[in-house]
Design a protein around this motif. Structure first.
Motif, PDB file in Angstrom:
ATOM      1  N   LEU A  36       1.027  -1.282   0.081  1.00 56.38           N
ATOM      2  CA  LEU A  36      -0.027  -0.220   0.077  1.00 56.38           C
ATOM      3  C   LEU A  36       0.799   1.306  -0.014  1.00 56.38           C
ATOM      4  N   THR A  37       2.004   1.331   0.701  1.00 59.43           N
ATOM      5  CA  THR A  37       2.574   2.538   0.986  1.00 59.43           C
ATOM      6  C   THR A  37       3.731   2.765  -0.266  1.00 59.43           C
ATOM      7  N   THR A  38       3.910   1.700  -0.959  1.00 56.65           N
ATOM      8  CA  THR A  38       4.618   2.095  -2.066  1.00 56.65           C
ATOM      9  C   THR A  38       4.158   2.105  -3.421  1.00 56.65           C
ATOM     10  N   GLU A  39       2.902   1.808  -3.544  1.00 54.43           N
ATOM     11  CA  GLU A  39       2.192   1.304  -4.467  1.00 54.43           C
ATOM     12  C   GLU A  39       3.007   0.387  -5.610  1.00 54.43           C
ATOM     13  N   THR A  40       3.675  -0.623  -4.886  1.00 52.84           N
ATOM     14  CA  THR A  40       4.093  -1.707  -5.406  1.00 52.84           C
ATOM     15  C   THR A  40       3.465  -3.066  -5.512  1.00 52.84           C
ATOM     16  N   GLU A  41       3.383  -3.724  -6.749  1.00 53.29           N
ATOM     17  CA  GLU A  41       3.004  -4.830  -6.872  1.00 53.29           C
ATOM     18  C   GLU A  41       4.179  -5.683  -6.698  1.00 53.29           C
ATOM     19  N   TYR A  42       3.924  -6.910  -5.762  1.00 49.33           N
ATOM     20  CA  TYR A  42       5.055  -7.754  -5.478  1.00 49.33           C
ATOM     21  C   TYR A  42       4.547  -9.215  -5.997  1.00 49.33           C
TER      22      TYR A  42
END
Ligand code: FAD
Length: 638
Positions: free
Chosen positions: A181-187
């Motif tokens: 959520l905090t880094t707009e990252t899809e892992y």
């Protein structure tokens, strides 16, 4: 015409199938009207393209950073696996975190009133907290956990990261697709083994793992406390609160969303005193989709929590609340029940009440059968919990309840394991979940090492799993360690400088606590004291491991009321060994191998360059207050 869906990152997509993963880092996206990223970075003249899709490879992925998940991740990492722990909240601890503030209980009160406290990783965490957080602060507890987890080599922690779905390769999970959520990252986390310790079990559910919700009919498992007919009822979620004495009258006017609490109609089991720390029975269950209803129920729970407080403050019946004001109301209801995955075995009430011995036991529980009523606070005439029965001794939890029946590389620990609703009413307690976590973490590391499934591990290598757990200071009721490779088993003599109870020979009997009225310890008379081990032949030794005493008959968890009595303590256990040295006799002379100062653990490990010797001695100098020292086990390894 239907609305078009704009992908998250340029032409990035939500991977659904195995061929969709492994998108190259930095792959450029198309530009154009649908391009969601139009970043003009002022001052640089650049129009960069942030790359926020990451694919990372691990051996083991653990979802959920509650008691179960933390212990699973640490166990897997310590047993050699490269691990990522994925937690959707900003803090660790699950229901015990400062966001929710549930007491991390375990086997606290058996029928005889005694605890039978858990050891292993969960005890290490609780001891760490006793040293770092004597003030019993919940926000500090969050960071005690953060400190513990982030200092573990081999373990990456991803906070604020939600596992959204499993990416499958046939029946196996290939990756966990997650969103930070905090880094707009899809892992995309790929691994050999996946452990779902998230309580709700979204990863497992999207992998197609079979699961149940609701209450079994009593006939299905011969459960005397189950309802006659199966139904959908699940125990509910709760909003806790806290208040403090302001030393002056504190009027209270309730917010608009308050729901009236009708105390006159309520079962007397909903006790209003003590009132300072809130009420576990401000609870809403569901007969249907408890996960889907969560936000609506949260709104109502806040209303009920304020409603109960309003009753205390404004009914005129509790003058002792006059100076009290709310100083914390949780915004995150703690959950008790939702999915229960199906494993190769379903733990049920007769197993527990009959203290069934399982060949594949890997954990234990013993909280009472504490089944909450269907409906919670919206079912006022019934008691909030039935508290059916307490246990005389701990019951065992078999490994077959901790992996999926149909997804071959999925394990689980915590409240979502393979068990009936009635079994969950006891086993959901956090330290019990933590033991399951240590078991599955250790199992996952072994599965990776051997390249086998959890089912194969349980079928062919259960001794190895149990032995590793026992070596790592887990306790399995009625299962003594055989300790393969432990050179102390070959010793010709083991003796102590003084003895006040037990005997030195018991240090190699494989039991790491006194149990069922039998002693398994040696205790000195006074300090300093020594234990010496002799061999007829020379032994090559490079590790010595000892298990000392932390008094498993007394609880040491963080509590909001800092309770100090016969079974709860806020102190570092005075029995804990603080200072020690180990020596070996080499060519007739004693040589110091290692020393220990300010020890904080029950399981103490000494590692040194290999030596050849016919004798070692352990010098025990100081505890944290006890005048004698007690040990349960000494092991030596090459
Ligand atoms: C009010 C209340 C009182 C209770 N009283 C006690 C008590 O006194 N003592 C006790 O020991 N137990 C108590 N319980 C029960 C206990 O708290 C739960 O059964 C226990 O927390 C379950 O442990 P867990 O590790 O399975 O799950 P949790 O503690 O819920 O931890 C799971 C974690 O996973 C995270 N997560 C969920 N989904 C995802 C996802 N998709 N991706 C990433 N992360 C995810 C969650 O946010 C959570 O932090 C109580 C529960 C409640 C609600």
């Amino acid at each position: 015409m239907g609305a078009s869906i704009i992908p998250l990152w340029g032409n990035a997509h939500t991977p659904q199938k195995s061929q969709d993963i492994g998108v190259e880092k930095g792959e450029s996206s198309t530009t154009g009207a649908n391009d969601p990223e139009q970043w003009h970075k002022l001052g640089t003249g650049k129009m960069p393209r942030p790359d926020r899709r990451k694919t990372l490879e691990y051996d083991v992925v653990v979802i959920g950073g509650g008691a179960a998940g933390m212990c699973a991740a640490v166990a897997a990492a310590r047993n050699g696996a490269k691990v990522v722990l994925v937690q959707d909240r900003p803090v660790l601890g699950g229901n015990s975190s400062s966001e929710i503030r549930v007491h991390l209980n375990g086997v606290n009160h058996l029928k005889n009133g005694e605890p039978e406290r858990e050891t292993g990783i969960i005890e290490e965490i609780l001891l760490h907290n006793r040293f770092c957080n004597p003030q019993d602060s919940y926000p500090v507890w969050d960071h005690v956990l953060y400190d513990f987890i982030t200092s573990e080599p081999n373990l990456d922690l991803k906070l604020n990261t939600t596992a959204i779905r499993a990416i499958m390769d046939g029946e196996r999970i290939e990756a966990a697709y997650c969103w930070q959520l905090t880094t707009e990252t899809e892992y995309t986390f790929k691994a050999d083994c996946f452990i779902d310790c998230s309580g709700d079990g979204l990863l497992g559910a999207t992998a197609g793992a079979l699961y149940r919700t609701g209450r079994e009919a009593s006939s299905e498992f011969n459960e005397k406390y189950a309802p006659k007919e199966a139904d959908g009822w699940q125990m509910g979620s709760t909003v806790l609160l806290g208040s403090k004495d302001m030393g002056r009258p504190m009027p209270f006017s309730p917010p608009h969303f308050t729901l009236k609490y009708d105390a006159e109609k309520s079962h007397p089991g909903r006790k209003l005193k003590p009132f300072e720390l809130g009420f576990w029975w401000v609870e809403l269950g569901s007969e249907d989709d408890i996960i889907g209803e969560f936000e609506d129920n949260k709104h109502k729970l806040l209303g009920y929590a304020y409603g109960v407080w309003d009753y205390l403050k404004n009914s005129g019946k509790f003058p002792e609340t006059e100076n009290y004001a709310l100083d914390w109301v949780s915004s995150l209801p703690g959950k008790r029940e939702s999915r229960r995955f199906l494993g190769d075995y379903i733990l049920c009430e007769p197993d527990m009440l009959g203290y069934r011995d399982f060949r594949d036991a890997v954990a234990f529980g013993g909280w009472s059968l504490d089944e909450h009523n269907p409906g919670g606070i919206e079912n006022l005439p019934e008691p909030p919990s039935y508290f059916h029965e307490k246990f005389e001794q701990p019951y065992q939890i078999p490994f077959r309840c901790l992996y999926s029946k149909n997804v071959p590389n999925l394990l689980f620990a915590g409240r979502n394991i393979s068990q009936t609703h009635i079994a969950l009413s006891s086993s959901r307690i956090m330290a019990t979940c933590a033991l399951e976590g240590q078991a599955v973490g250790t199992a996952a590391a072994l599965c990776v090492k051997k390249q086998i499934s959890p089912r194969e591990l349980g079928g062919k290598h259960i001794d190895e799993l149990q032995e590793q757990l026992l070596r790592d200071d887990a306790f399995i009721p009625n299962r003594a360690a055989k300790s393969p490779g432990d050179l102390v088993k070959k010793a010709s003599l083991i003796f102590a400088s003084s003895t006040s109870s037990g005997e030195a020979e018991l240090l190699k009997d494989g039991m790491s606590r006194d149990y069922h009225g039998k002693l398994h310890h040696w205790k000195s008379q006074g300090l300093p004291a020594e234990v010496q081990i002799e061999w007829e032949d020379r032994m090559k030794i490079s590790r010595i491991e000892i298990k000392c005493d932390t008094n498993v008959k007394r609880n040491i968890m963080l509590r909001r009321d800092s309770l100090e009595n016969k079974i709860y303590s806020t102190q570092v256990p005075p029995e804990l060994l603080k200072t020690a040295e180990v020596e070996a006799r080499i060519e007739g002379k004693w040589k110091r191998l290692a020393s220990l100062e300010n020890n904080r653990r029950r399981l103490i490990k000494f590692a040194f360059d290999p030596i050849e010797t016919t004798a070692i001695r352990i010098k025990l100098m100081e505890t944290y207050g006890a005048s004698d020292v007690k040990l349960f086990e000494i092991r030596c390894y090459d």
